[in-house]
Design a protein around this motif. Structure first.
Motif, PDB file in Angstrom:
ATOM      1  N   MET A   1      -1.061  48.317   2.912  1.00 19.94           N
ATOM      2  CA  MET A   1      -1.242  46.894   3.226  1.00 19.94           C
ATOM      3  C   MET A   1      -0.509  46.581   4.537  1.00 19.94           C
ATOM      4  O   MET A   1       0.645  46.983   4.735  1.00 19.94           O
ATOM      5  N   SER A   2      -1.190  45.881   5.440  1.00 21.85           N
ATOM      6  CA  SER A   2      -0.536  45.610   6.721  1.00 21.85           C
ATOM      7  C   SER A   2       0.399  44.409   6.605  1.00 21.85           C
ATOM      8  O   SER A   2       0.173  43.492   5.814  1.00 21.85           O
ATOM      9  N   ALA A   3       1.450  44.423   7.445  1.00 21.17           N
ATOM     10  CA  ALA A   3       2.464  43.359   7.379  1.00 21.17           C
ATOM     11  C   ALA A   3       1.923  42.079   7.996  1.00 21.17           C
ATOM     12  O   ALA A   3       1.071  42.107   8.882  1.00 21.17           O
ATOM     13  N   THR A   4       2.408  40.941   7.490  1.00 17.69           N
ATOM     14  CA  THR A   4       2.010  39.662   8.070  1.00 17.69           C
ATOM     15  C   THR A   4       2.720  39.516   9.409  1.00 17.69           C
ATOM     16  O   THR A   4       3.919  39.801   9.527  1.00 17.69           O
ATOM     17  N   LEU A   5       1.968  39.079  10.420  1.00 16.13           N
ATOM     18  CA  LEU A   5       2.537  38.947  11.755  1.00 16.13           C
ATOM     19  C   LEU A   5       2.800  37.468  12.067  1.00 16.13           C
ATOM     20  O   LEU A   5       2.085  36.583  11.580  1.00 16.13           O
TER      21      LEU A   5
ATOM     22  N   ILE B   1       3.640  35.485  17.609  1.00 17.98           N
ATOM     23  CA  ILE B   1       3.625  36.374  18.781  1.00 17.98           C
ATOM     24  C   ILE B   1       3.285  37.807  18.371  1.00 17.98           C
ATOM     25  O   ILE B   1       3.508  38.756  19.104  1.00 17.98           O
ATOM     26  N   GLY B   2       2.760  37.949  17.153  1.00 12.39           N
ATOM     27  CA  GLY B   2       2.241  39.243  16.706  1.00 12.39           C
ATOM     28  C   GLY B   2       3.282  40.228  16.214  1.00 12.39           C
ATOM     29  O   GLY B   2       3.033  41.436  16.166  1.00 12.39           O
ATOM     30  N   LEU B   3       4.463  39.736  15.825  1.00 15.34           N
ATOM     31  CA  LEU B   3       5.499  40.653  15.331  1.00 15.34           C
ATOM     32  C   LEU B   3       5.673  40.536  13.822  1.00 15.34           C
ATOM     33  O   LEU B   3       5.596  39.430  13.271  1.00 15.34           O
ATOM     34  N   PRO B   4       5.951  41.671  13.159  1.00 14.37           N
ATOM     35  CA  PRO B   4       6.227  41.617  11.713  1.00 14.37           C
ATOM     36  C   PRO B   4       7.671  41.172  11.494  1.00 14.37           C
ATOM     37  O   PRO B   4       8.501  41.231  12.413  1.00 14.37           O
ATOM     38  N   ARG B   5       7.991  40.774  10.260  1.00 15.03           N
ATOM     39  CA  ARG B   5       9.351  40.331   9.933  1.00 15.03           C
ATOM     40  C   ARG B   5      10.379  41.427  10.237  1.00 15.03           C
ATOM     41  O   ARG B   5      11.501  41.145  10.649  1.00 15.03           O
ATOM     42  N   ASP B   6       9.943  42.703  10.069  1.00 21.12           N
ATOM     43  CA  ASP B   6      10.885  43.814  10.289  1.00 21.12           C
ATOM     44  C   ASP B   6      11.414  43.854  11.722  1.00 21.12           C
ATOM     45  O   ASP B   6      12.493  44.391  11.966  1.00 21.12           O
ATOM     46  N   ALA B   7      10.643  43.308  12.671  1.00 16.44           N
ATOM     47  CA  ALA B   7      11.087  43.317  14.075  1.00 16.44           C
ATOM     48  C   ALA B   7      12.313  42.432  14.263  1.00 16.44           C
ATOM     49  O   ALA B   7      12.969  42.490  15.298  1.00 16.44           O
ATOM     50  N   TYR B   8      12.615  41.610  13.256  1.00 15.20           N
ATOM     51  CA  TYR B   8      13.759  40.683  13.368  1.00 15.20           C
ATOM     52  C   TYR B   8      14.982  41.192  12.598  1.00 15.20           C
ATOM     53  O   TYR B   8      15.989  40.519  12.525  1.00 15.20           O
ATOM     54  N   LYS B   9      14.821  42.394  12.054  1.00 14.22           N
ATOM     55  CA  LYS B   9      15.962  42.980  11.331  1.00 14.22           C
ATOM     56  C   LYS B   9      16.857  43.749  12.298  1.00 14.22           C
ATOM     57  O   LYS B   9      16.441  44.095  13.406  1.00 14.22           O
ATOM     58  N   GLY B  10      18.080  44.049  11.853  1.00 11.65           N
ATOM     59  CA  GLY B  10      18.991  44.845  12.668  1.00 11.65           C
ATOM     60  C   GLY B  10      19.463  46.039  11.872  1.00 11.65           C
ATOM     61  O   GLY B  10      18.790  46.486  10.937  1.00 11.65           O
ATOM     62  N   ALA B  11      20.666  46.521  12.201  1.00 10.35           N
ATOM     63  CA  ALA B  11      21.240  47.650  11.471  1.00 10.35           C
ATOM     64  C   ALA B  11      21.583  47.210  10.046  1.00 10.35           C
ATOM     65  O   ALA B  11      21.718  46.001   9.773  1.00 10.35           O
ATOM     66  N   ALA B  12      21.750  48.189   9.156  1.00 12.90           N
ATOM     67  CA  ALA B  12      22.146  47.861   7.773  1.00 12.90           C
ATOM     68  C   ALA B  12      23.558  47.271   7.796  1.00 12.90           C
ATOM     69  O   ALA B  12      24.416  47.731   8.564  1.00 12.90           O
ATOM     70  N   THR B  13      23.786  46.258   6.970  1.00 12.05           N
ATOM     71  CA  THR B  13      25.094  45.607   6.979  1.00 12.05           C
ATOM     72  C   THR B  13      26.209  46.540   6.496  1.00 12.05           C
ATOM     73  O   THR B  13      26.005  47.359   5.608  1.00 12.05           O
ATOM     74  N   THR B  14      27.398  46.374   7.110  1.00 10.07           N
ATOM     75  CA  THR B  14      28.584  47.104   6.641  1.00 10.07           C
ATOM     76  C   THR B  14      29.551  46.116   5.984  1.00 10.07           C
ATOM     77  O   THR B  14      30.689  46.468   5.685  1.00 10.07           O
TER      78      THR B  14
ATOM     79  N   LEU C   1       9.939  31.250  13.784  1.00 11.20           N
ATOM     80  CA  LEU C   1       9.804  30.561  15.077  1.00 11.20           C
ATOM     81  C   LEU C   1       8.998  31.403  16.071  1.00 11.20           C
ATOM     82  O   LEU C   1       8.458  30.864  17.041  1.00 11.20           O
ATOM     83  N   GLY C   2       8.970  32.715  15.840  1.00 16.17           N
ATOM     84  CA  GLY C   2       8.273  33.599  16.787  1.00 16.17           C
ATOM     85  C   GLY C   2       9.057  33.748  18.078  1.00 16.17           C
ATOM     86  O   GLY C   2       8.501  33.717  19.171  1.00 16.17           O
ATOM     87  N   ILE C   3      10.388  33.927  17.942  1.00 15.82           N
ATOM     88  CA  ILE C   3      11.242  34.118  19.122  1.00 15.82           C
ATOM     89  C   ILE C   3      10.986  35.531  19.677  1.00 15.82           C
ATOM     90  O   ILE C   3      10.956  36.506  18.919  1.00 15.82           O
ATOM     91  N   GLU C   4      10.812  35.629  20.999  1.00 11.15           N
ATOM     92  CA  GLU C   4      10.620  36.949  21.605  1.00 11.15           C
ATOM     93  C   GLU C   4      11.990  37.640  21.670  1.00 11.15           C
ATOM     94  O   GLU C   4      12.923  37.097  22.265  1.00 11.15           O
ATOM     95  N   PRO C   5      12.124  38.831  21.052  1.00  7.25           N
ATOM     96  CA  PRO C   5      13.431  39.488  21.002  1.00  7.25           C
ATOM     97  C   PRO C   5      14.106  39.624  22.367  1.00  7.25           C
ATOM     98  O   PRO C   5      15.310  39.451  22.488  1.00  7.25           O
ATOM     99  N   HIS C   6      13.323  39.887  23.423  1.00 10.43           N
ATOM    100  CA  HIS C   6      13.960  40.107  24.736  1.00 10.43           C
ATOM    101  C   HIS C   6      14.508  38.808  25.337  1.00 10.43           C
ATOM    102  O   HIS C   6      15.235  38.842  26.315  1.00 10.43           O
ATOM    103  N   ARG C   7      14.167  37.678  24.730  1.00 10.07           N
ATOM    104  CA  ARG C   7      14.703  36.399  25.247  1.00 10.07           C
ATOM    105  C   ARG C   7      15.960  35.973  24.485  1.00 10.07           C
ATOM    106  O   ARG C   7      16.618  35.008  24.863  1.00 10.07           O
ATOM    107  N   LEU C   8      16.272  36.692  23.431  1.00 12.12           N
ATOM    108  CA  LEU C   8      17.406  36.282  22.596  1.00 12.12           C
ATOM    109  C   LEU C   8      18.695  36.994  23.035  1.00 12.12           C
ATOM    110  O   LEU C   8      18.695  38.207  23.247  1.00 12.12           O
ATOM    111  N   ALA C   9      19.768  36.222  23.176  1.00 14.90           N
ATOM    112  CA  ALA C   9      21.083  36.827  23.485  1.00 14.90           C
ATOM    113  C   ALA C   9      22.035  36.483  22.354  1.00 14.90           C
ATOM    114  O   ALA C   9      22.373  35.318  22.140  1.00 14.90           O
TER     115      ALA C   9
END
Ligand code: TPP
Ligand code: SF4
Length: 340
Positions: free
Chosen positions: A1-5, A8-21, A42-50
């Motif tokens: 099953m394909s992920a919901t985008l 801006i065409g990104l899946p939720r996983d694109a907004y994840k980071g490293a596993a929490t410590t 919101l569909g924030i473009e990752p390269h615009r986020l600091a």
């Protein structure tokens, strides 16, 4: 099953980071999940986020969301200075600072205050647990008078309330919430990002290892028993049509700079988020009654942010050519003649 985008065409996983410590059950982990949800929706473009931070368990949070974004983990309490510099160098970046109550209200208080005073365009999240989690549970400056440490020590100092400080300094966006209340935190994060100026979001975020016992006023059970929400908050991004079921006196619609809307549904109290004195009053009343007041306390959409006031170019400074950075010979001669 394909992920919901998202838009801006990104899946939720694109907004994840490293596993929490961080410790299992730490409120900061819930805030990470709320950030992922808000940024994905919101569909924030990752390269615009600091993602900016200082030092503390809370300041490690940026590692756990949007791996592809920019990030700077600076010195303890100095996140505002770093954010100011980065924002002025590139106004196209979406500045998102994550701090702790120690990082903000103890060592970083001066930096916090000057950032607000300048109205730097930044979302400033305080993961507020009333303790220094990373250094094993000392009281921070937001710990309430009389609250008790895990080993029994009692806090003898008055707390600093970051929302009251922000209001006093004329902060253009002030809100408080609880890490366990995603329904309220997610729209507040979205609204803070859409707001142009310093948006302070103080999120009570229990430290399960050092500050989640009887006697703490930042524990899960204390907040659940004492939370008092001033309004239900909904957020409608600029790309969605606004449909509001207007019932006189019950819904307040506030338009933000980018065309997004915040909808505030009044609960028991008739809180007006454009009334700064009213917001101070609500905080003070809550404090004396021993309640934790949550929601959007104050919003001013008319205040100019620092970069606009200082005429900082919209284009990143690195993209400006020498001809744009240097005075022409005529401008230079005219400038020098002022000192003749
Ligand atoms: C200049 C400096 N002073 C003190 C420390 C030690 N220190 C590291 S984190 C911290 C407090 C962190 O508390 P908070 O910001 O509330 O974050 P939490 O760990 O509770 O999320 C302190 C005092 C340091 N790293 N640098
Ligand atoms: S020590 Fe406290 S603040 Fe730090 S990760 Fe553990 S629960 Fe969270």
């Amino acid at each position: 099953m394909s992920a919901t985008l998202n838009r801006i065409g990104l899946p939720r996983d694109a907004y994840k980071g490293a596993a929490t410590t961080l410790c299992a059950g730490c409120g900061h982990n819930s805030i990470t999940n709320h950030l992922i949800k808000a940024l994905y929706e919101l569909g924030i473009e990752p390269h615009r986020l600091a993602k900016m931070s200082g030092i503390g368990c809370s300041s490690k949070t940026p590692a756990y969301f949007v791996e592809a974004a920019h990030g700077f983990n600076g010195v303890h309490g100095r996140m505002p200075a770093l954010t100011t510099g980065a924002q002025l160098a590139n106004r196209q970046l979406i500045m998102l600072g994550v701090s702790g109550d120690g990082d903000t209200a103890s060592i970083g208080l001066g930096q916090f205050m000057h950032m607000i005073r300048r109205n730097i365009d930044c979302t400033y999240i305080i993961e507020d647990n009333g303790t220094y989690g990373l250094t094993k549970g000392q009281f921070s400056a937001t710990a309430d008078l009389g609250s008790v440490q895990k080993k029994g020590a009692v806090n003898t100092f008055q707390p600093i309330d970051p929302c009251a400080v922000a209001l006093t300094l004329g902060c253009s966006f002030v809100a408080r919430s609880f890490s366990g209340d995603g329904k309220q935190v997610v729209p507040l994060i979205k609204a803070a990002i859409a707001h142009r100026g310093t948006a302070v979001l103080d999120i009570i975020s229990p430290c399960v290892t050092f500050n989640d016992h009887d006697g703490s006023t930042k524990s899960y059970s204390w907040v659940k028993d004492h939370e008092e929400s001033i309004a239900d908050v909904s957020f409608i991004p600029f790309y969605e049509e606004v449909h509001v079921d207007y019932e006189p006196g019950t819904i307040r619609d506030v338009e933000l700079h980018d065309g997004s809307h915040i909808l505030l549904k009044k609960l028991g109290e008739d809180h007006d988020p454009s009334d700064r004195r009213g917001a101070m009053h609500v905080l003070e009343e809550g404090r004396s009654a021993g309640h934790l007041v949550t929601g959007l306390l104050y919003l001013d959409t008319t205040m100019e942010d620092f970069a606009t006031t200082e005429h900082i170019p919209e284009r990143p400074l690195k993209d400006l050519g020498e001809d744009e950075l240097r005075l022409t010979p005529d401008q230079f001669a005219s400038f020098i003649s002022e000192f003749a």
